[in-house]
Write a protein that holds these residues in place. Structure first.
Motif, PDB file in Angstrom:
ATOM      1  N   ALA A 271     101.399 -81.795  47.076  1.00  0.00           N
ATOM      2  CA  ALA A 271     100.473 -80.901  47.780  1.00  0.00           C
ATOM      3  C   ALA A 271     100.930 -79.444  47.660  1.00  0.00           C
ATOM      4  N   ILE A 272     102.229 -79.227  47.834  1.00  0.00           N
ATOM      5  CA  ILE A 272     102.765 -77.856  47.733  1.00  0.00           C
ATOM      6  C   ILE A 272     102.545 -77.306  46.322  1.00  0.00           C
ATOM      7  N   ILE A 273     102.858 -78.110  45.319  1.00  0.00           N
ATOM      8  CA  ILE A 273     102.684 -77.666  43.927  1.00  0.00           C
ATOM      9  C   ILE A 273     101.210 -77.417  43.634  1.00  0.00           C
ATOM     10  N   GLY A 274     100.345 -78.334  44.093  1.00  0.00           N
ATOM     11  CA  GLY A 274      98.920 -78.191  43.819  1.00  0.00           C
ATOM     12  C   GLY A 274      98.336 -76.923  44.411  1.00  0.00           C
ATOM     13  N   PHE A 275      98.620 -76.661  45.682  1.00  0.00           N
ATOM     14  CA  PHE A 275      98.095 -75.456  46.326  1.00  0.00           C
ATOM     15  C   PHE A 275      98.685 -74.196  45.688  1.00  0.00           C
ATOM     16  N   THR A 276      99.985 -74.240  45.370  1.00  0.00           N
ATOM     17  CA  THR A 276     100.632 -73.063  44.791  1.00  0.00           C
ATOM     18  C   THR A 276     100.047 -72.731  43.425  1.00  0.00           C
ATOM     19  N   GLN A 277      99.839 -73.732  42.584  1.00  0.00           N
ATOM     20  CA  GLN A 277      99.291 -73.447  41.256  1.00  0.00           C
ATOM     21  C   GLN A 277      97.839 -72.996  41.346  1.00  0.00           C
ATOM     22  N   TYR A 278      97.083 -73.528  42.308  1.00  0.00           N
ATOM     23  CA  TYR A 278      95.671 -73.148  42.459  1.00  0.00           C
ATOM     24  C   TYR A 278      95.540 -71.669  42.815  1.00  0.00           C
ATOM     25  N   TYR A 279      96.407 -71.201  43.703  1.00  0.00           N
ATOM     26  CA  TYR A 279      96.284 -69.819  44.182  1.00  0.00           C
ATOM     27  C   TYR A 279      97.117 -68.825  43.367  1.00  0.00           C
ATOM     28  N   ASN A 280      97.733 -69.295  42.285  1.00  0.00           N
ATOM     29  CA  ASN A 280      98.549 -68.396  41.468  1.00  0.00           C
ATOM     30  C   ASN A 280      98.204 -68.463  39.986  1.00  0.00           C
ATOM     31  N   ALA A 288     103.231 -78.399  34.721  1.00  0.00           N
ATOM     32  CA  ALA A 288     104.182 -79.416  34.258  1.00  0.00           C
ATOM     33  C   ALA A 288     104.799 -80.148  35.443  1.00  0.00           C
ATOM     34  N   ALA A 289     105.151 -79.396  36.483  1.00  0.00           N
ATOM     35  CA  ALA A 289     105.720 -80.026  37.679  1.00  0.00           C
ATOM     36  C   ALA A 289     104.697 -80.941  38.343  1.00  0.00           C
ATOM     37  N   HIS A 290     103.435 -80.538  38.328  1.00  0.00           N
ATOM     38  CA  HIS A 290     102.370 -81.346  38.931  1.00  0.00           C
ATOM     39  C   HIS A 290     102.163 -82.643  38.135  1.00  0.00           C
ATOM     40  N   MET A 291     102.302 -82.575  36.821  1.00  0.00           N
ATOM     41  CA  MET A 291     102.191 -83.780  35.993  1.00  0.00           C
ATOM     42  C   MET A 291     103.339 -84.742  36.277  1.00  0.00           C
ATOM     43  N   LEU A 292     104.543 -84.203  36.386  1.00  0.00           N
ATOM     44  CA  LEU A 292     105.682 -85.042  36.762  1.00  0.00           C
ATOM     45  C   LEU A 292     105.444 -85.649  38.145  1.00  0.00           C
ATOM     46  N   GLY A 293     104.925 -84.831  39.057  1.00  0.00           N
ATOM     47  CA  GLY A 293     104.628 -85.324  40.400  1.00  0.00           C
ATOM     48  C   GLY A 293     103.594 -86.441  40.387  1.00  0.00           C
ATOM     49  N   ALA A 294     102.630 -86.361  39.465  1.00  0.00           N
ATOM     50  CA  ALA A 294     101.615 -87.418  39.360  1.00  0.00           C
ATOM     51  C   ALA A 294     102.269 -88.744  38.966  1.00  0.00           C
ATOM     52  N   ALA A 295     103.202 -88.695  38.028  1.00  0.00           N
ATOM     53  CA  ALA A 295     103.911 -89.912  37.623  1.00  0.00           C
ATOM     54  C   ALA A 295     104.738 -90.454  38.784  1.00  0.00           C
ATOM     55  N   LEU A 296     105.425 -89.569  39.496  1.00  0.00           N
ATOM     56  CA  LEU A 296     106.227 -90.009  40.643  1.00  0.00           C
ATOM     57  C   LEU A 296     105.343 -90.562  41.752  1.00  0.00           C
ATOM     58  N   LEU A 297     104.155 -89.965  41.940  1.00  0.00           N
ATOM     59  CA  LEU A 297     103.228 -90.463  42.959  1.00  0.00           C
ATOM     60  C   LEU A 297     102.759 -91.871  42.627  1.00  0.00           C
ATOM     61  N   MET A 298     102.413 -92.112  41.353  1.00  0.00           N
ATOM     62  CA  MET A 298     101.971 -93.448  40.958  1.00  0.00           C
ATOM     63  C   MET A 298     103.104 -94.458  41.151  1.00  0.00           C
ATOM     64  N   ALA A 299     104.331 -94.067  40.815  1.00  0.00           N
ATOM     65  CA  ALA A 299     105.467 -94.968  40.997  1.00  0.00           C
ATOM     66  C   ALA A 299     105.718 -95.225  42.482  1.00  0.00           C
ATOM     67  N   ALA A 300     105.681 -94.173  43.296  1.00  0.00           N
ATOM     68  CA  ALA A 300     105.978 -94.317  44.728  1.00  0.00           C
ATOM     69  C   ALA A 300     104.905 -95.111  45.452  1.00  0.00           C
ATOM     70  N   SER A 301     103.632 -94.866  45.147  1.00  0.00           N
ATOM     71  CA  SER A 301     102.556 -95.600  45.817  1.00  0.00           C
ATOM     72  C   SER A 301     102.537 -97.060  45.370  1.00  0.00           C
ATOM     73  N   THR A 302     102.806 -97.299  44.085  1.00  0.00           N
ATOM     74  CA  THR A 302     102.892 -98.675  43.596  1.00  0.00           C
ATOM     75  C   THR A 302     104.048 -99.408  44.270  1.00  0.00           C
ATOM     76  N   ASN A 303     105.170 -98.737  44.400  1.00  0.00           N
ATOM     77  CA  ASN A 303     106.345 -99.334  45.021  1.00  0.00           C
ATOM     78  C   ASN A 303     106.065 -99.734  46.468  1.00  0.00           C
ATOM     79  N   ALA A 304     105.461 -98.832  47.243  1.00  0.00           N
ATOM     80  CA  ALA A 304     105.175 -99.125  48.653  1.00  0.00           C
ATOM     81  C   ALA A 304     104.195-100.291  48.781  1.00  0.00           C
ATOM     82  N   TRP A 305     103.140-100.279  47.962  1.00  0.00           N
ATOM     83  CA  TRP A 305     102.154-101.371  48.001  1.00  0.00           C
ATOM     84  C   TRP A 305     102.788-102.688  47.580  1.00  0.00           C
ATOM     85  N   ASP A 306     103.616-102.655  46.552  1.00  0.00           N
ATOM     86  CA  ASP A 306     104.227-103.873  46.028  1.00  0.00           C
ATOM     87  C   ASP A 306     105.161-104.505  47.059  1.00  0.00           C
TER      88      ASP A 306
END
Length: 326
Positions: A271-280, A288-306
Motif C-alpha cells: 500500500a505504501i509503495i502503491g500510493f507513493t508511486q502514484y503520487y510521484n 520494481a519494488a511494487h512488482m516484488l511486493g506483488a510476488a510476496l503478496l501472492m506467496a503470503a496470501s497463499t501461505n495463510a490460506w494454505d
C-alpha cells in the motif's frame, strides 16, 4: 555386456541413492524454487523498466546469428539475456527436484505433481516470452507472462509448505485449531490478491514503462484503472485485518499467526509503495519494488490460506454449533 543392458542397472543404482523420505536436499530445492520464481519476477521487471524488452530482438536466439547477447548489444542485451538464463536455472532446479522425488513419486504424489507442474510451466513461460518479443512487447502478452510467473510463485509456495510438513496430508505436527471463519477469510484474501495483481497488469499495460520506446500500450485510461486496481487491494487489507483481530482475540500462536503477521507486513508495504508511486510520477524503482511486493503478496496470501485450510476448526466453536437449539 552392452551399454543398453547396463542401463537398468545404472538406473537402479541411481534410484538407490535417491531420498526415500523428504530430507534437507528436497527442502533446499523447494526453497530455491520459490526464491528463484520471485527473482524471475524482479529480473523480468528490470527488463521492462530499463527499456530492455527488445535487448534480444529475436527468439529463441538472442540475435539472428547468436544464441547469447553480444558486446555490441550493450547493457540492454545483457539484462534481457540474463532474464532468459534465470529461466534455464529454474528449469534445472525443477528437474533436479523431480529426480530427488523419484522414490517418493507414489507416496508423496502431492510433491511430485507440484514439482512436475513447475517444470512443465517453465517451457511454457519461455514460449510466452518468445511471443512477447515477436509481438514487439504487446502489453497483453507481457501481462500474461507476468501472471504465469505469479502462478508459479503460488505453486512454489505450496511446495515449500508441503516439504516442511506445514500443510497438506503429511503434517509434521498437529496445527492449532482455528476459528471456522478464518478459512473463508483467508480464501477471500488470496482471491482478492490475485484480482489485484491481474488489474495491476492492466494498469501497467496503460502506463509509461513499456519495455521499449516503440512498444505499444493498451490505450486504456491509466488513472481510472489505477483506482479500480485499488479496490481489491482495499479488500485484501480488510480481510487481513479481520484475520489479525481473530488471531489476537483467540490467542492463536504458531505458524498461522506468523503467516497473518507476514501477510499484514506485505500488505502494508504494498500500500505504501502503491500510493507513493502514484503520487510521484511512477518512478521505475518503485514500480520494481511494487512488482516484488506483488510476488510476496501472492506467496503470503497463499501461505495463510494454505495453513488455514490444513488446520482443524476450533472444537469449542464446533461444539457450540452442535448444541445450538434447532
Amino acid at each position: 555386456m552392452t551399454t543398453a543392458s547396463r542401463l537398468p542397472q545404472l538406473a537402479g543404482r541411481l534410484a538407490s541413492r535417491l531420498p526415500r523420505t523428504v530430507d534437507a536436499r528436497i527442502r533446499r530445492l523447494a526453497v530455491a524454487s520459490l526464491i528463484g520464481q520471485t527473482l524471475l519476477v524482479v529480473t523480468g521487471g528490470a527488463v521492462r523498466l530499463t527499456a530492455s524488452g527488445l535487448g534480444c530482438p529475436t527468439w529463441p536466439r538472442c540475435t539472428t546469428d547468436s544464441l547469447v547477447n553480444t558486446p555490441e548489444m550493450g547493457i540492454h542485451g545483457f539484462i534481457e539475456f540474463g532474464n532468459r538464463l534465470l529461466t534455464f536455472a529454474l528449469a534445472a532446479v525443477a528437474a533436479l527436484m523431480l529426480v530427488y522425488l523419484w522414490n517418493l513419486r507414489k507416496e508423496r504424489k502431492d510433491l511430485f505433481l507440484l514439482a512436475l507442474g513447475l517444470l512443465a510451466s517453465i517451457p511454457a513461460q519461455a514460449v510466452i516470452g518468445g511471443v512477447t518479443v515477436l509481438t514487439n512487447l504487446n502489453p497483453w502478452v507481457v501481462g500474461l507472462h507476468f501472471l504465469v510467473s505469479m502462478a508459479l510463485v503460488v505453486f512454489a509456495t505450496l511446495l515449500v509448505n508441503r516439504v516442511f510438513g506445514r500443510t497438506g496430508r503429511f503434517l509434521a505436527s498437529r496445527p492449532a485449531a482455528l476459528p471456522a471463519a478464518l478459512r473463508p477469510v483467508t480464501a477471500a484474501v488470496a482471491l482478492f490478491s490475485a484480482v489485484a495483481v491481474m488489474l495491476g497488469v492492466v494498469v501497467t499495460g496503460a502506463g509509461p514503462h513499456a519495455g521499449d520506446a516503440d512498444a505499444p500500450r493498451n490505450d486504456l485510461d491509466w488513472d481510472l484503472f489505477s483506482h479500480i486496481h485499488a479496490v481489491p487491494a482495499y479488500l485484501v487489507t480488510a480481510g487481513t485485518l479481520v484475520a489479525l483481530v481473530l488471531v489476537f482475540r483467540r490467542g492463536i500462536k504458531g505458524p498461522f499467526r506468523t503467516a497473518v503477521l507476514a501477510l499484514l507486513g506485505v500488505t502494508v508495504l504494498q500500500a505504501i509503495i502503491g500510493f507513493t508511486q502514484y503520487y510521484n510520477g511512477i518512478p521505475a524503482l518503485l514500480v520494481a519494488a511494487h512488482m516484488l511486493g506483488a510476488a510476496l503478496l501472492m506467496a503470503a496470501s497463499t501461505n495463510a490460506w494454505d495453513i488455514a485450510r490444513s488446520s482443524p476448526m476450533d472444537s469449542s466453536r464446533t461444539q457450540k454449533q452442535a448444541n445450538a437449539p434447532r
